[in-house]
Design an enzyme around this catalytic site. Sequence first.
Site, PDB file in Angstrom:
ATOM      1  N   ASP A   1      28.608   8.118  38.261  1.00 32.08           N
ATOM      2  CA  ASP A   1      28.437   7.249  38.580  1.00 32.08           C
ATOM      3  C   ASP A   1      27.776   5.583  38.197  1.00 32.08           C
ATOM      4  OD1 ASP A   1      31.270   8.085  40.303  1.00 32.08           O
ATOM      5  OD2 ASP A   1      29.475   8.006  42.408  1.00 32.08           O
ATOM      6  N   ASP A   2      27.747   4.806  38.872  1.00 33.92           N
ATOM      7  CA  ASP A   2      27.005   3.398  38.406  1.00 33.92           C
ATOM      8  C   ASP A   2      26.506   3.143  36.785  1.00 33.92           C
ATOM      9  OD1 ASP A   2      26.499   4.817  40.981  1.00 33.92           O
ATOM     10  OD2 ASP A   2      24.561   5.212  41.261  1.00 33.92           O
TER      11      ASP A   2
ATOM     12  N   HIS B   1      33.074   1.182  41.775  1.00 35.04           N
ATOM     13  CA  HIS B   1      32.564   1.121  41.800  1.00 35.04           C
ATOM     14  C   HIS B   1      31.488   0.562  43.455  1.00 35.04           C
ATOM     15  CE1 HIS B   1      29.499   4.825  43.764  1.00 35.04           C
ATOM     16  NE2 HIS B   1      28.327   4.205  43.286  1.00 35.04           N
TER      17      HIS B   1
ATOM     18  N   HIS C   1      26.977  -2.693  44.383  1.00 33.71           N
ATOM     19  CA  HIS C   1      26.595  -1.834  45.011  1.00 33.71           C
ATOM     20  C   HIS C   1      25.615  -1.180  46.258  1.00 33.71           C
ATOM     21  CE1 HIS C   1      25.232   3.308  44.884  1.00 33.71           C
ATOM     22  NE2 HIS C   1      25.712   2.953  44.272  1.00 33.71           N
TER      23      HIS C   1
ATOM     24  N   HIS D   1      25.946  11.542  38.425  1.00 34.44           N
ATOM     25  CA  HIS D   1      25.617   9.999  37.595  1.00 34.44           C
ATOM     26  C   HIS D   1      24.872   9.642  35.810  1.00 34.44           C
ATOM     27  CE1 HIS D   1      25.017  10.085  42.150  1.00 34.44           C
ATOM     28  NE2 HIS D   1      24.835   8.761  42.022  1.00 34.44           N
TER      29      HIS D   1
HETATM   30 ZN    ZN Z   1      26.242   4.843  43.367  1.00 35.05          ZN
END
Ligand code: ZN
Length: 354
Positions: free
Chosen positions: A50-51, A100, A104, A193
Amino acid sequence: MFDSSGNPKAAYTAVLDALNAGGTVVPSSAPPTTDPASDCTNGYVALTFDDGPNSNTNTLLNTLTTAGVRATLFNTGQNAASNPSLVQAEADAGMWIGNHSYTHSHMTTLSSAAMTDELSRTQTAIQNGGGGTPAIFRPPYGETNSTLESAASALGLRTVTWDVDSQDWNGATTAAIVSAANNLTDGQIMLMHDQYATTIAAIPQIVSNLESRGLCAGMISATTGRAVAPDGTTSPTASSTASPTASSTSQPPTGTGCSATLRVVNAWNSGWQGDVTVQNTGTSSISGWTVTMVLGTGQTISSLWNGSSSGTSGTITVTNLSWNGNLSASGSAVFGFVANGSSSPAPAVSCTSS
Ligand code: ZN
């Protein structure tokens, strides 16, 4: 950018910064992809990151490619908008790309309209980067409710969380991340991540351990939300938006056959990056493909992924790996490479199926 609250963003290590300095393409130092040769008898799991995309993404892509696996990358819209070339690099490396949110944020605190705005702007940012249209959405922090589910569903997005949390966001060591992956069973999804050196360092051992347990890395089904086989086709989220720039040959669209189309992704002084899309042009599925590539004078392949090559210069063949050879009618697969020399004229490519 964390999936649990209260954790300040860690500084990247100097090593990773150095590795990533200026990198917008998969570095030419990437070794060729190797066939993981796993038998997948116990099923499929999904590795997710993620991210991103961010300054660590090329390192992540190289590590995954070297390990011979594909993963799902849940991008934030703001990072995709800031780093469109990295979105393209993710798609070119055969990764599946998910939504996502844009900023955030804690989505369940937003109005329905604000939720839709977060989701739709992210779809656009990923599309603009060449990542296709995501079909899955991971809410930040795993926080969702019925209003958010409705907003996602209206955009064709299925919400996906995870079964196993690596705790990489919480300072887990590489050994602890490897250990967490040992809990994965068929159909399950693991949260990791994009930005931690500990996570990157864990990937080779995670893949090795999965193989020893008869598990393979797969994609997340937008229908069931579970990990399934990569299915041998390019990701639904990675359908190419770029136009072919070089030669294509194809066999008649009857019976069985395939075509190959080469695209120059990026070029620099002494080299270039390309990808080749293999398309099943027949009316039934094929179980494998071989692309013949005729390299010109001074053109040598320095790295190649998502395929197995017979050589680095002259006339070479590239065959599918275990996970991307089976193509349904009209299905396609993509392999990528970095070459030395000039991209012009581009190598001629042709395809045969089995
Ligand atoms: Zn995240």
